[in-house]
Design a protein around this motif. Structure first.
Motif, PDB file in Angstrom:
ATOM      1  N   ILE A   1     -18.524  14.133  -7.065  1.00 55.43           N
ATOM      2  CA  ILE A   1     -19.168  13.784  -8.288  1.00 55.43           C
ATOM      3  C   ILE A   1     -17.917  13.572  -9.340  1.00 55.43           C
ATOM      4  O   ILE A   1     -16.878  14.019  -9.447  1.00 55.43           O
ATOM      5  CB  ILE A   1     -19.904  15.065  -8.836  1.00 55.43           C
TER       6      ILE A   1
ATOM      7  N   ALA B   1     -20.908  21.781 -11.712  1.00 53.14           N
ATOM      8  CA  ALA B   1     -21.015  21.098 -10.428  1.00 53.14           C
ATOM      9  C   ALA B   1     -19.819  21.774  -9.301  1.00 53.14           C
ATOM     10  O   ALA B   1     -20.312  21.951  -8.305  1.00 53.14           O
ATOM     11  CB  ALA B   1     -20.496  19.561 -10.685  1.00 53.14           C
TER      12      ALA B   1
ATOM     13  N   ASN C   1     -19.317  21.182  -5.373  1.00 49.63           N
ATOM     14  CA  ASN C   1     -18.998  19.957  -5.259  1.00 49.63           C
ATOM     15  C   ASN C   1     -17.738  19.687  -5.730  1.00 49.63           C
ATOM     16  O   ASN C   1     -17.097  20.453  -6.853  1.00 49.63           O
ATOM     17  CB  ASN C   1     -19.949  19.224  -6.512  1.00 49.63           C
TER      18      ASN C   1
ATOM     19  N   VAL D   1     -15.287  17.640  -8.003  1.00 53.14           N
ATOM     20  CA  VAL D   1     -15.430  16.618  -9.213  1.00 53.14           C
ATOM     21  C   VAL D   1     -14.271  15.999  -9.704  1.00 53.14           C
ATOM     22  O   VAL D   1     -12.957  16.578  -9.549  1.00 53.14           O
ATOM     23  CB  VAL D   1     -15.785  17.671 -10.392  1.00 53.14           C
TER      24      VAL D   1
ATOM     25  N   ALA E   1     -17.510   7.782  -6.216  1.00 55.94           N
ATOM     26  CA  ALA E   1     -18.324   8.988  -6.357  1.00 55.94           C
ATOM     27  C   ALA E   1     -20.121   8.856  -5.869  1.00 55.94           C
ATOM     28  O   ALA E   1     -20.429   7.802  -6.074  1.00 55.94           O
ATOM     29  CB  ALA E   1     -18.548   9.650  -7.647  1.00 55.94           C
TER      30      ALA E   1
ATOM     31  N   ALA F   1     -26.529  16.772 -10.930  1.00 50.13           N
ATOM     32  CA  ALA F   1     -25.664  16.167  -9.971  1.00 50.13           C
ATOM     33  C   ALA F   1     -25.578  16.640  -8.896  1.00 50.13           C
ATOM     34  O   ALA F   1     -25.141  16.017  -7.590  1.00 50.13           O
ATOM     35  CB  ALA F   1     -24.456  15.893 -10.735  1.00 50.13           C
ATOM     36  N   SER F   2     -25.489  17.848  -8.792  1.00 51.17           N
ATOM     37  CA  SER F   2     -25.475  18.706  -7.443  1.00 51.17           C
ATOM     38  C   SER F   2     -26.539  18.693  -6.673  1.00 51.17           C
ATOM     39  O   SER F   2     -26.425  18.456  -5.393  1.00 51.17           O
ATOM     40  CB  SER F   2     -25.156  20.266  -7.667  1.00 51.17           C
TER      41      SER F   2
ATOM     42  N   ASN G   1     -25.855  15.317  -5.013  1.00 48.60           N
ATOM     43  CA  ASN G   1     -24.713  15.021  -4.108  1.00 48.60           C
ATOM     44  C   ASN G   1     -24.937  15.883  -2.955  1.00 48.60           C
ATOM     45  O   ASN G   1     -24.424  15.561  -1.848  1.00 48.60           O
ATOM     46  CB  ASN G   1     -23.546  15.702  -4.958  1.00 48.60           C
TER      47      ASN G   1
END
Lengths: 254, 254, 254, 254, 254, 254, 254, 254
Positions: free
Chosen positions: D119, D139, D144, D146, D170, D240-241, D244
């Motif tokens: 991300i 995140a 994740n 980052v 990303a 976002a997680s 992802n």
């Protein structure tokens, strides 16, 4: 375009490998593409004429930035600064100047030659003067002569009319007003220069912290008026300088 | 208080029963309580000076109201009327007058004596004149002399200054303006009469159909300005008449 | 100050009476006071360079204004005009030119000499071009060379970057954008000229007919941006001309 | 579905009475109906991955929640926490980590295996970094990797372009910006990943505490942009997680 | 990087002059710099998968764009199209398909292989289905399987609960709702996938053409919700596709 | 709880397989969980008392719904209907009744017994009566006696005071007003029943299509006032019925 | 009507003079006219059930009001009170009770008999409980049994569904929620009682201190929802009591 | 016109030079042009009746202004003053009077003769009295008799009706109200005098610091209402004085 030519020649003459040439070109293109940006940026922020937004920085941090810039012979302007910040700067740079009304700190390493034409900064009420002074200091920082005209609100038209001669000879006029924000319209109807209107958060009730003034200026019945954000004296001073000078001055011998 | 006394006497002298007295007192109290309202109301709407908001009424309905009122020797004013409505009224009442700009129909049965002092109606731009004319017709309908001054927006201050003499002799001034709505502030700063500001829906973009003008007027830096709703020429004319005359005139022989 | 002296001398030498002198002084003061206004006004609206806002005028009225002005050898610009208006004008003045995109009619009696520096008019999307074209025609009407750059929205940065060379050589840049109104910030970060941002009513939903673009431009993180009203292409062109030329040109031999 | 089967079997084999079976089924159905909710909830708030909104909780309360969760081998994240809250937590759980910029406290009992893709969290100005850091910590808390990219506002496009390579690799990009909120549009025009835009309350005057940025992002001319609430770094990191990872990771050995 | 090498080699071997090499490199760098943009752009708009916003284009223009794109074996999607536009397209491309609810025209030259996971499009009321269908067609155009679930507003929770199984298996969920816009919160609380909320302009009175729904979604108490503009079905479908597929599909053999 | 027992017994006695039992329980729980919803829903929308929002439905569709419902002996109410819709309904169901002011169509299969207490519907101006009538028809449809009181705006307090006796005997009062929306406050200060305030879009200028009335009602200085959406006569009538009757009546053979 | 009769009789029998009779009738009419008001007022504010808005009153003033009212055997409720205010009251009236969450002080002189039916007060999040508790205390003060149900926000639907049985048996339901304010819609879709929605100022960013919740509730897709002002727990409790009891109870022996 | 003649004569008779005459004429014209302004201004601000807005001035500055004005026998009014400011003034001018509620300081050198007619100042709630008192002190300062009527909000109509007799005999009525701002409409419907409405910032939630009251007053269904800014008691008092007196009194020996 010479840098591209340099790389090409270097490669043709085998001073650099194909791989090196590709990499150099990629780097060069980056520099090339952004050169205006980079230069402008260096000039404006990192270089000769650095502007610092003081809030959120400690007095110590502020002083360090001033010292670093002054060390490079660059002029520095800090906006929205307070006395504590100034004290820290002054310890290091005794010639730094604090304008309490404008809340600015200025340190000049190499004086900027003055532009031939002038900027007028006109404000409506007493409380609008803080913003007007920020615009004034900013314009002066970039090498402009500024005529200050204050307390000429539209409800006392007489005072304004006796000063109109000073206003109409300026190359560009900054008009600062809160409440109903009517002053830019009145002035733009009396002169031929472009007017940059700055709404201020002065007022109460339905003034909404400057929104009413902003909307009023936006809807000016005079064609020569453009508007910046509420209380944005710095922006108005900067734009006025861009208009007043063909090129924004480069302080120092750069 | 005599009506109460009448009922009391009637009952004491047994001309009316207890039940009748109670009922009469209840009725009387109702009349008593509301007598200002009732009278005012009758005067203003049902009686001598009737005002009709035309939208939503058919030409035929409009004509019937005019005929009914005229039959009682009452003066009638219709606002926001159109040509079709006027045609219907004119068939029945040939003396009725239509003002196309103001969108008003007026029929006068008994002329109202004019007030000694005058009202000025000032408007900024050409498009503001519809609202200004509605204010003017309304003020005249209630027996006021009106001085019309138009096209004196703040961006052309010169035109305004040459007319200021006419404005400053009025007992009360109505100022009609759209866009940034700055004219009331400027005028109120030049004269001593109370100013009634009427924002108009003239403008585009961030004028928001008159909201910007309304807010500007609300935040006037001149103290003498009070404000009515957007495009409310009728209200401004009515209030100006209340100020200009000690008592709102009673048309006819009342 | 000579006109005052003239009157004084005329009176001292008894060429004019006391009464005549007083009247002349009153008139002169009026002219004196407002001379900038009056002259500017005459130049701008009544005189050499007349601008007409077409909506609300019949084709016939529009044609009459054009004929009257052309008869005085003045250049005329009408904005927000339509084909019917143009037809009426063209009957009388065959050289009049209609720009359908800009919705402008222009009739030039005496060509204006071009300014040395240029104005760039940049627009984001296809739908923004109407407003951009109004700005362009206005700037050209006042004697400026204009570089048109369209369809360079921020979501396709590549197209913008390939045109930046043309933009950065302009004396002043007009940037027209709807939706989020981000283009002025991006351009102002790449060049050194002042940027006049024009929000447009292009968009839907939470674009609020241009308010979102206006607010975005107002809050630009680039210092060189000032803003005019939504869809106000004329204003942007007029201000850009005020910046690009030291004096707004006086068309014809005045 | 096994729990229903268990009850059915238990009843069929008479280990439980009819009444017990009905009651168990009612309870089970409740669990069944809501099982996603319950599980998710337990995972997300009560269980493995607990998130606590710190404001309104005393340091002591905060510490107790951390201890209780850590006792169940669950990872815990507190947002909008301050130093006092952290001190209390740290007394009990020395491995707890405080991120002063993000204002987060994290305690990890069982490390979460990292997702394969990354991300990117991009922020425009210095003041936007608080929100960007909250998104980043969130995140990372969910397992994740980052990439942080800061100070790449649209007014200095050059800095952004030199980092675009890091951004475009990303799986999903969080873009944090205040003022006019233009950065998400620019980035979404340069890459192919979905962009989650976070408006911040950074700005003054007509920025309205983040509303202008929010509206600008909402009207992005780039199609790949969706928006969360002002200053909502946590939400952006969480979404976002979700994008992802195919499944939000379950911290610990679950 | 090969194109740079090609130019370098061409120059080294004197197939091109220094001037030609500089110009080629400038051009190449432009392409290089923007390659993501260019490619993405070509893919998305000019190339394989072209999307056209129909309003403002004549049926003839629309048809020409479709024919040009189809000639390059590219798939084309037009949004906000009407029957007249479709008629013109269909004359040239009989296989083009019109979706009257979604107001879309689609012409597929090379079918896109479907992604393994699915997208769910959930809508609250009957009137929200137009927007939901636009999202659906968009997602399908980019090669996603879509589950449509409609008429499951929060005031009839039962209907939603019986469909939750279909929703919770999707990789990403688009939720379309007007009025109070509460549906995304409810759904995001029941599932684990990211939710893209689309406010619609359905409603009256204080729904403000979708603003209330937008604000409600923005303030969702569920963390998994991000929001796009009012009625922006296309944007939601596009973002959902970006999430559902690791790479946005490239239609055809390109 | 018996259905659960039935399934359990069926499984214990092997009339159904484990799989069948699990599936039946899942189905049963769904019905069980939502039974209030389902029943309520059937009663309110699909069943005895069906309400149809007419806009967006063709006359033919409207007629079909009425016929289908009437065939099940259910009462039907359509709101925001027009004459064309009514014509179609009336062809099939001659007893259907159209209320032109309220824009409602009602068809009653089984008369609803009247509640003992009454509802009063009070409206301020003539133009508010459309909304008041929608509230009235709705309340009557659900079996309530309604007292209509109209044209009692606050600017003519006298008229209101003479009707207060009729208002104060109602169990619940609906007050419909546009413009400043002051009537609910005045009435709630004079009586003891709960007041449901309905702002209307009647007004102009700063009435913002009902927002001013809505805000005024929301800020009522009288405690007994709650508010529904602008022009939402149906909602007010429905809520008043919920208050006036202990149970919303179930039309038909109950 | 007897008091009028009394005066009439007194006058007829000459026990009072004409003047006295007129005055008495005037007084009586006042009382008569306003009798509902007067009685209600006395009951509600000055009499049996006094409610005091604490802010702006000193602890001493608060205590004096409580003592005065208690001396008349009236029950007293103070809202928005703090600990200092309570301390002062408690010194004088040791039985007074302070609810720290609701910020209320209650002193009961004569217990109010409980209504037969109940009120449910449902709140979404932890922070909404202050407002919910104010509603609860108010409802209890007026003699209603209240079921408190908290922390059942829409993002965790499962918790709400397990409590729906308790909610659906209430005569009227108060629903308190901030952020997107979706809970009233969901609940109103599950039950048959009228729902009074209370938006709270809980939230951040685009929640605008409760405006988003207010607008969401105003636009509820469920018909049974009416709304009070932001954080107005008292109003909701008062209205719920008016609905739950046929007559608002008169505390004490009245 | 005599001053012009004087200068002319002086010059003709060579008592003054040409240069002196020009300068004198310029000065005279200035005075002439603006004479109303100047006089008004001198009267109102610099002269007889000086009004000072206290915020932003130190106690010492305030005292100096009072002393300077009092030295010229001018009456002085300071608004929004606090106790510290008053203390400083009182040291110098022991007769100065402080009104703590109105937050005004008044020093009278020459008493103003009272106007024959009166002004009524009516306020709705306890908290509105600050603003009402500012209006009252202002009106009294300009020589008007004021009748104060407070705590007559629309929710307790009875109290208002018993005071209507005092209100209806005033020449002009100021009505001060917060929350929904309905009082001006009700009063204007009961009397015949013009009503100046002052919205106050009293309220919470959706009262928006007075905006709701302002909008309500703007949309009054009574024609006699004009409005000033939120909390603007001074403006209302000043305008009322302009209406009540034919000429604003000139304090001192004029």
């Amino acid at each position: 375009m010479s840098s591209l030519a340099d790389i090409l020649e270097g490669y043709k003459q085998s001073r650099i490998s194909l791989e090196e040439a590709c990499e150099a070109l990629t780097r060069a293109h980056t520099a090339h593409l952004g050169h205006t940006t980079v230069d402008l940026h260096r000039q404006r922020r990192v270089g000769a004429a650095e502007v610092i937004y003081a809030p959120g920085k400690t007095p110590q941090q502020l002083a360090e930035i001033f010292v670093a810039m002054a060390g490079k012979q660059q002029n520095v302007l800090a906006t929205r600064a307070d006395a504590a910040g100034f004290a820290a700067v002054q310890c290091e740079l005794p010639q730094a100047a604090f304008n309490q009304t404008a809340r600015t700190i200025v340190h000049v390493s190499r004086p900027v030659p003055l532009a031939a034409s002038r900027i007028a900064v006109v404000s409506a009420g007493t409380s609008d003067q803080l913003v007007a002074e920020e615009a004034t200091v900013t314009a002066e920082f970039y090498g402009n002569s500024v005529t200050r005209i204050s307390d000429v609100g539209v409800a006392g038209l007489h005072r304004l009319l006796t000063r109109i001669g000073e206003i109409e000879t300026a190359r560009v006029v900054i008009v600062v007003a809160g409440m109903e924000g009517a002053l830019p319209s009145v002035i733009a109807g009396l002169i031929r220069a472009p007017v940059i209107a700055v709404p201020t958060s002065v007022g109460y009730g339905a003034s909404f912290g400057g929104i009413t003034a902003l909307l009023g200026m936006m809807n000016s019945c005079a064609s020569a008026v453009s508007v910046v954000n509420i209380d944005n004296g710095f922006g108005a001073g900067y734009i006025a300088s861009l208009i007043n000078r063909t090129d924004m001055p480069q302080s120092g011998g750069l």
